[in-house]
Design an enzyme around this catalytic site. Sequence first.
Site: not given
Length: 290
Positions: A35, A54, A105, A150, A182, A206
């Site tokens: 996302y 990104r 999976h 992300k 972070e 990230l």
Amino acid sequence: MSSDTLVYLDGRFLPRAQACVPVMDRGFLFGDSVYEVIPVYGGHLFRLEHHLDRLDGSLAAIRMANPLGHDAWRAMLRELVGQRPGADQSVYLQVTRGPAEKRDHAIPDAVTPTVFAMAVPLAPIDPAIAEHGIAAITLADNRWLRCDIKATTLLANVLARQEAKERGAVEAILLREGLAVEGAASNLFVVSDGRVLTPPKSRFLLPGITRDLVIELARANAIPCVEEDVPVAVLEGAGEVWLTSSTREVMPVTRLDGRVLGDGRPGPVWRRMNELYQAYKARLRQQPDE
Ligand code: PDD
């Protein structure tokens, strides 16, 4: 969000209540999905190309081709945000692997990605933050080793943020092997010995778009800023601590684990950075419409 605002799903604009994803979607079953969150100021998408780059990186890392080219993303997102001309908004977009025949999976050979996007009003930053800053806690980082992707697989971040909330704080700063990495949904900066430090990009964090801009603004304005590991002791002894994210900008931390940092007010380097950040936003708002 008003009920007549449209969202985008798989090539169509439709009311959010009518936008449904199949239960066999691998984004739902496995969190097999990525996302982006993109702020919009005065109708202008903030650093859109950086966000799309990104997104390309996240998709490549999970072995997916981007279902839309940058031009198609740009056109679709402009249409979405055009529903509230000139407004500050936040765009959320998500690409999942798509629905599969059975739950397995392993990635199926033929699967069509699900593409979803919505724009919601962007809440203005609470002016009390510039006065008093925010509280943060530190927690052990128990996420996986690909935090540079992300991904929507955010359970560890959700639990960290919830623990912060329950302890009266706004954000959790995550610690791994003696280093501050972070926040649960933000990047970390500290001011130490007259320099602004932020952990270097790696698989542990990230690569924030706001982080990149803060570094750029610092360097363009003679504020010493380096990408360097931040040991926990440096975090604890820092003159200033900031957390950055697209929706929350540059947040000054004034309480860490219940302890007051400095004089308990946002510091002078944060004030300068915030001025530069607000000026950048103001320039974006004044750009002509594309
Ligand atoms: N999160 N680190 C993590 C783990 C994040 O989730 C985010 C942002 C950031 C900051 O990245 P950026 O500056 O590009 O927003 C760092 C978004 C806002 C979210 O999940 O809602």
